[in-house]
Design a protein around this motif. Structure first.
Motif, PDB file in Angstrom:
ATOM      1  N   VAL A 142       0.864  -1.172   0.000  1.00  0.00           N
ATOM      2  CA  VAL A 142       0.000   0.000   0.000  1.00  0.00           C
ATOM      3  C   VAL A 142       0.903   1.225   0.000  1.00  0.00           C
ATOM      4  CG1 VAL A 142      -1.711   1.315   1.307  1.00  0.00           C
ATOM      5  CG2 VAL A 142      -1.897  -1.188   1.149  1.00  0.00           C
ATOM      6  N   ALA A 143       0.753   2.052  -1.025  1.00  0.00           N
ATOM      7  CA  ALA A 143       1.571   3.261  -1.169  1.00  0.00           C
ATOM      8  C   ALA A 143       0.674   4.486  -1.026  1.00  0.00           C
ATOM      9  CB  ALA A 143       2.269   3.285  -2.524  1.00  0.00           C
ATOM     10  N   VAL A 144       1.050   5.356  -0.118  1.00  0.00           N
ATOM     11  CA  VAL A 144       0.323   6.612   0.080  1.00  0.00           C
ATOM     12  C   VAL A 144       1.325   7.757   0.141  1.00  0.00           C
ATOM     13  CG1 VAL A 144      -1.631   5.540   1.297  1.00  0.00           C
ATOM     14  CG2 VAL A 144       0.320   6.376   2.604  1.00  0.00           C
ATOM     15  N   ARG A 145       0.822   8.958  -0.057  1.00  0.00           N
ATOM     16  CA  ARG A 145       1.672  10.136   0.091  1.00  0.00           C
ATOM     17  C   ARG A 145       0.929  11.147   0.939  1.00  0.00           C
ATOM     18  NH1 ARG A 145       4.220  14.648  -3.837  1.00  0.00           N
ATOM     19  NH2 ARG A 145       5.937  15.117  -2.439  1.00  0.00           N
ATOM     20  N   ASN A 146       1.592  11.582   1.993  1.00  0.00           N
ATOM     21  CA  ASN A 146       1.025  12.594   2.867  1.00  0.00           C
ATOM     22  C   ASN A 146       2.197  13.379   3.443  1.00  0.00           C
ATOM     23  OD1 ASN A 146      -0.134  14.050   5.033  1.00  0.00           O
ATOM     24  ND2 ASN A 146      -1.855  12.617   5.027  1.00  0.00           N
ATOM     25  N   VAL A 147       2.297  14.639   3.083  1.00  0.00           N
ATOM     26  CA  VAL A 147       3.437  15.462   3.499  1.00  0.00           C
ATOM     27  C   VAL A 147       3.196  16.204   4.806  1.00  0.00           C
ATOM     28  CG1 VAL A 147       4.328  15.717   1.167  1.00  0.00           C
ATOM     29  CG2 VAL A 147       2.684  17.391   2.040  1.00  0.00           C
ATOM     30  N   ARG A 148       2.053  15.986   5.444  1.00  0.00           N
ATOM     31  CA  ARG A 148       1.780  16.706   6.701  1.00  0.00           C
ATOM     32  C   ARG A 148       2.724  16.293   7.827  1.00  0.00           C
ATOM     33  NH1 ARG A 148      -3.966  15.993   5.155  1.00  0.00           N
ATOM     34  NH2 ARG A 148      -3.767  14.027   6.227  1.00  0.00           N
ATOM     35  N   SER A 149       3.121  15.051   7.862  1.00  0.00           N
ATOM     36  CA  SER A 149       4.061  14.596   8.902  1.00  0.00           C
ATOM     37  C   SER A 149       5.099  13.678   8.280  1.00  0.00           C
ATOM     38  CB  SER A 149       3.300  13.884  10.025  1.00  0.00           C
ATOM     39  OG  SER A 149       2.604  12.772   9.520  1.00  0.00           O
ATOM     40  N   PRO A 150       5.992  14.239   7.443  1.00  0.00           N
ATOM     41  CA  PRO A 150       6.929  13.381   6.705  1.00  0.00           C
ATOM     42  C   PRO A 150       7.914  12.626   7.583  1.00  0.00           C
ATOM     43  CG  PRO A 150       7.487  15.693   6.402  1.00  0.00           C
ATOM     44  CD  PRO A 150       6.186  15.640   7.148  1.00  0.00           C
ATOM     45  N   ARG A 151       8.281  13.168   8.719  1.00  0.00           N
ATOM     46  CA  ARG A 151       9.264  12.480   9.568  1.00  0.00           C
ATOM     47  C   ARG A 151       8.685  11.273  10.277  1.00  0.00           C
ATOM     48  NH1 ARG A 151      13.879  15.527  12.324  1.00  0.00           N
ATOM     49  NH2 ARG A 151      14.856  16.317  10.460  1.00  0.00           N
ATOM     50  N   GLY A 152       7.605  11.456  10.982  1.00  0.00           N
ATOM     51  CA  GLY A 152       7.031  10.346  11.742  1.00  0.00           C
ATOM     52  C   GLY A 152       6.036   9.527  10.962  1.00  0.00           C
ATOM     53  N   GLY A 153       5.464  10.118   9.924  1.00  0.00           N
ATOM     54  CA  GLY A 153       4.529   9.393   9.088  1.00  0.00           C
ATOM     55  C   GLY A 153       3.171   9.129   9.709  1.00  0.00           C
ATOM     56  N   GLU A 154       2.807   9.879  10.766  1.00  0.00           N
ATOM     57  CA  GLU A 154       1.527   9.623  11.429  1.00  0.00           C
ATOM     58  C   GLU A 154       0.359   9.789  10.465  1.00  0.00           C
ATOM     59  OE1 GLU A 154       3.705  11.934  12.756  1.00  0.00           O
ATOM     60  OE2 GLU A 154       4.502  10.768  14.422  1.00  0.00           O
ATOM     61  N   ASP A 155       0.361  10.852   9.675  1.00  0.00           N
ATOM     62  CA  ASP A 155      -0.747  11.095   8.756  1.00  0.00           C
ATOM     63  C   ASP A 155      -0.776  10.049   7.642  1.00  0.00           C
ATOM     64  OD1 ASP A 155      -1.966  13.483   9.916  1.00  0.00           O
ATOM     65  OD2 ASP A 155      -0.076  14.460   9.416  1.00  0.00           O
ATOM     66  N   ALA A 156       0.380   9.637   7.166  1.00  0.00           N
ATOM     67  CA  ALA A 156       0.439   8.593   6.139  1.00  0.00           C
ATOM     68  C   ALA A 156      -0.121   7.279   6.692  1.00  0.00           C
ATOM     69  CB  ALA A 156       1.867   8.402   5.652  1.00  0.00           C
ATOM     70  N   ARG A 157       0.177   6.971   7.935  1.00  0.00           N
ATOM     71  CA  ARG A 157      -0.364   5.751   8.555  1.00  0.00           C
ATOM     72  C   ARG A 157      -1.882   5.835   8.657  1.00  0.00           C
ATOM     73  NH1 ARG A 157       4.312   6.116  11.661  1.00  0.00           N
ATOM     74  NH2 ARG A 157       3.252   6.912  13.484  1.00  0.00           N
ATOM     75  N   GLN A 158      -2.388   7.018   8.987  1.00  0.00           N
ATOM     76  CA  GLN A 158      -3.853   7.223   9.048  1.00  0.00           C
ATOM     77  C   GLN A 158      -4.475   6.957   7.678  1.00  0.00           C
ATOM     78  OE1 GLN A 158      -6.159   8.363  11.356  1.00  0.00           O
ATOM     79  NE2 GLN A 158      -4.800   8.440  13.101  1.00  0.00           N
ATOM     80  N   ASP A 159      -3.827   7.446   6.619  1.00  0.00           N
ATOM     81  CA  ASP A 159      -4.337   7.264   5.262  1.00  0.00           C
ATOM     82  C   ASP A 159      -4.260   5.803   4.826  1.00  0.00           C
ATOM     83  OD1 ASP A 159      -4.656  10.014   5.205  1.00  0.00           O
ATOM     84  OD2 ASP A 159      -2.928  10.380   3.901  1.00  0.00           O
ATOM     85  N   ALA A 160      -3.188   5.129   5.202  1.00  0.00           N
ATOM     86  CA  ALA A 160      -2.957   3.755   4.743  1.00  0.00           C
ATOM     87  C   ALA A 160      -3.780   2.721   5.501  1.00  0.00           C
ATOM     88  CB  ALA A 160      -1.472   3.407   4.857  1.00  0.00           C
ATOM     89  N   GLY A 161      -4.109   2.995   6.745  1.00  0.00           N
ATOM     90  CA  GLY A 161      -4.786   2.005   7.584  1.00  0.00           C
ATOM     91  C   GLY A 161      -6.011   1.356   6.959  1.00  0.00           C
ATOM     92  N   PRO A 162      -6.991   2.142   6.510  1.00  0.00           N
ATOM     93  CA  PRO A 162      -8.181   1.524   5.916  1.00  0.00           C
ATOM     94  C   PRO A 162      -7.878   0.744   4.626  1.00  0.00           C
ATOM     95  CG  PRO A 162      -8.609   3.818   6.492  1.00  0.00           C
ATOM     96  CD  PRO A 162      -7.146   3.585   6.679  1.00  0.00           C
ATOM     97  N   ILE A 163      -6.905   1.209   3.861  1.00  0.00           N
ATOM     98  CA  ILE A 163      -6.538   0.498   2.632  1.00  0.00           C
ATOM     99  C   ILE A 163      -5.891  -0.839   2.987  1.00  0.00           C
ATOM    100  CG2 ILE A 163      -5.250   0.598   0.462  1.00  0.00           C
ATOM    101  CD1 ILE A 163      -5.326   3.699   0.775  1.00  0.00           C
ATOM    102  N   LEU A 164      -4.983  -0.826   3.967  1.00  0.00           N
ATOM    103  CA  LEU A 164      -4.355  -2.078   4.421  1.00  0.00           C
ATOM    104  C   LEU A 164      -5.415  -3.073   4.879  1.00  0.00           C
ATOM    105  CD1 LEU A 164      -1.304  -0.730   6.429  1.00  0.00           C
ATOM    106  CD2 LEU A 164      -1.185  -2.381   4.562  1.00  0.00           C
ATOM    107  N   ASP A 165      -6.357  -2.606   5.686  1.00  0.00           N
ATOM    108  CA  ASP A 165      -7.420  -3.491   6.173  1.00  0.00           C
ATOM    109  C   ASP A 165      -8.213  -4.087   5.017  1.00  0.00           C
ATOM    110  OD1 ASP A 165      -6.633  -2.863   8.755  1.00  0.00           O
ATOM    111  OD2 ASP A 165      -8.308  -1.499   9.128  1.00  0.00           O
ATOM    112  N   ALA A 166      -8.531  -3.273   4.016  1.00  0.00           N
ATOM    113  CA  ALA A 166      -9.332  -3.735   2.884  1.00  0.00           C
ATOM    114  C   ALA A 166      -8.556  -4.717   2.011  1.00  0.00           C
ATOM    115  CB  ALA A 166      -9.803  -2.535   2.060  1.00  0.00           C
ATOM    116  N   VAL A 167      -7.268  -4.467   1.789  1.00  0.00           N
ATOM    117  CA  VAL A 167      -6.447  -5.394   1.002  1.00  0.00           C
ATOM    118  C   VAL A 167      -6.330  -6.721   1.747  1.00  0.00           C
ATOM    119  CG1 VAL A 167      -4.133  -5.852   0.074  1.00  0.00           C
ATOM    120  CG2 VAL A 167      -5.181  -3.593  -0.227  1.00  0.00           C
ATOM    121  N   PHE A 168      -6.096  -6.653   3.044  1.00  0.00           N
ATOM    122  CA  PHE A 168      -5.976  -7.875   3.842  1.00  0.00           C
ATOM    123  C   PHE A 168      -7.269  -8.689   3.755  1.00  0.00           C
ATOM    124  CE2 PHE A 168      -5.660 -10.556   7.578  1.00  0.00           C
ATOM    125  CZ  PHE A 168      -4.336 -10.950   7.544  1.00  0.00           C
TER     126      PHE A 168
END
Length: 146
Positions: free
Chosen positions: A71-97
């Motif tokens: 699952v590839a996402v892009r979110n520049v709001r928190s590039p260092r910790g990736g918190e926002d990217a994880r928020q974006d990816a979570g539902p996609i990961l669940d759906a792919v799984f």
């Protein structure tokens, strides 16, 4: 496509049908070749072949392919910790799984989850892999020539 790699289009189609995310792209290795990171579409799921192993048992051989769905996402709001990217990816990961767990492509046994590589973060891009084992049906070992 037949034999090894035959399930690649089936995996991509299954994800495309079952993962209801607006503007989601499902990309195979052919679609990804030559694409630079900054030009890749997101959100996306990459379907990547990761080789195979061989299992022998009682005169039978079983090929176990390994597939990675990333699952590839892009979110520049928190590039260092990736918190926002994880928020974006979570539902996609669940759906792919959910789409692939136990799914049985033609010619293989139902998919099983496997240990994936670690997530990767770079310049606002985040990659979250899921790994799958696809066991081809067992075949008799050939007899050695005399």
């Amino acid at each position: 496509m037949s034999g090894l790699l035959a399930i690649e289009p089936q995996l991509a189609e299954r994800i495309g049908q079952r993962v209801a995310v607006p503007a989601l792209k499902v990309l195979t290795a052919a679609a990804l070749s030559g694409v630079t990171e900054n030009a890749q579409p997101t959100p996306a799921v990459h379907v990547v072949y990761d080789g195979f192993s061989v299992r022998e048992e009682k005169g039978l051989v079983e090929i176990v392919e390994r597939w990675i769905t990333v699952v590839a996402v892009r979110n520049v709001r928190s590039p260092r910790g990736g918190e926002d990217a994880r928020q974006d990816a979570g539902p996609i990961l669940d759906a792919v799984f959910a789409a692939l767990l136990g799914y049985q492509p033609a010619g293989v046994k139902p998919l099983l989850p496997a240990n994936p590589p670690r997530p990767y973060f770079n310049a606002g891009f985040a990659y979250f892999p899921l790994a799958w084992s696809a066991r081809l049906k067992k075949i008799p070992m050939p007899c050695p020539e005399s």
